[in-house]
Design a protein around this motif. Structure first.
Motif, mmCIF file in Angstrom:
data_model
loop_
_atom_site.group_PDB
_atom_site.id
_atom_site.type_symbol
_atom_site.label_atom_id
_atom_site.label_comp_id
_atom_site.label_asym_id
_atom_site.label_seq_id
_atom_site.Cartn_x
_atom_site.Cartn_y
_atom_site.Cartn_z
ATOM 1 N N GLU A 134 6.315 -8.503 -12.225
ATOM 2 C CA GLU A 134 7.462 -7.790 -11.774
ATOM 3 C C GLU A 134 8.693 -8.095 -12.403
ATOM 4 O O GLU A 134 9.284 -7.553 -13.095
ATOM 5 C CB GLU A 134 7.489 -6.999 -10.765
ATOM 6 N N ARG A 163 -2.633 -8.515 -6.724
ATOM 7 C CA ARG A 163 -1.460 -9.237 -6.688
ATOM 8 C C ARG A 163 -1.084 -10.443 -7.022
ATOM 9 O O ARG A 163 0.235 -10.224 -8.173
ATOM 10 C CB ARG A 163 -1.695 -9.805 -5.519
ATOM 11 N N GLU A 164 -1.371 -10.749 -8.279
ATOM 12 C CA GLU A 164 -1.166 -12.500 -8.953
ATOM 13 C C GLU A 164 -0.230 -11.693 -9.860
ATOM 14 O O GLU A 164 0.960 -12.692 -10.737
ATOM 15 C CB GLU A 164 -2.235 -13.082 -9.502
ATOM 16 N N ARG A 197 4.029 1.846 -10.496
ATOM 17 C CA ARG A 197 3.659 0.453 -9.546
ATOM 18 C C ARG A 197 1.594 0.511 -9.655
ATOM 19 O O ARG A 197 1.211 -0.591 -10.100
ATOM 20 C CB ARG A 197 3.771 -0.034 -8.561
ATOM 21 N N GLU A 232 3.088 -8.976 -9.665
ATOM 22 C CA GLU A 232 3.760 -10.766 -8.505
ATOM 23 C C GLU A 232 4.289 -11.373 -10.181
ATOM 24 O O GLU A 232 5.916 -11.640 -10.684
ATOM 25 C CB GLU A 232 3.384 -11.059 -8.149
ATOM 26 N N ASP A 282 4.816 0.749 0.511
ATOM 27 C CA ASP A 282 5.341 -0.856 -1.090
ATOM 28 C C ASP A 282 5.066 -0.778 -2.503
ATOM 29 O O ASP A 282 4.144 -1.275 -3.108
ATOM 30 C CB ASP A 282 4.008 -1.861 -0.417
#
Length: 144
Positions: free
Chosen positions: A128, A121-122, A89, A125, A84
């Motif tokens: 992105e 993650r927040e 990234r 996200e 992933d």
């Protein structure tokens, strides 16, 4: 990269004032040397963070409030190993991780580590849809 770093800093919760960010991208050898010298750990790591926000009066205009050392070799390895992820990234993750440390997040014990991972993650996200990580960090090769 400047726009990405500025947006990531806001999302990480860093002060919305005039401060400088210094990011150095290094290979495994340079990172292992920095890790030994500054952290006292043997071997390489993904990112080392130096944050000077805890003493704002010591900050002078033009001097960095946050310094990050980011290992491109770790990003190459992890980006290839994780289904992933990617090189780009991983580099953005290391940038975000360092900025979150500068904002007071910690990952040395289980509870804070879970919070740090959630915050990573927040922020990722949120970044992105705004940025093409691959065009900011095209894959090159090892710095050695």
């Amino acid at each position: 990269m400047k726009a990405l770093a500025a947006r990531a800093a806001v999302l990480a919760g860093l002060p919305d004032t005039d401060w400088e960010l210094d990011v150095r991208f290094v290979g495994d050898r340079a990172m292992a040397a920095a890790n030994e010298e500054f952290v006292g750990h043997t071997g390489t790591t993904d990112v080392i963070t130096f944050s000077y926000f805890d003493d704002p009066e010591s900050l002078f205009p033009g001097e960095p409030a946050v310094e990050l050392i980011i290992c491109v070799d770790a990003a190459l390895r992890e980006g290839a190993a994780r289904e992933d992820s990617s090189y780009a990234r991983e580099l953005v993750l290391y940038l975000v991780h360092g900025l979150l440390h500068s904002a007071g997040e910690d990952d040395l014990s289980p509870g804070p580590r879970r919070r740090m991972r959630r915050r990573e993650r927040e922020v990722l996200e949120a970044l992105e849809p705004e940025f093409d990580f691959g065009s900011i960090f095209p894959e090159r090769g090892s710095l050695g």
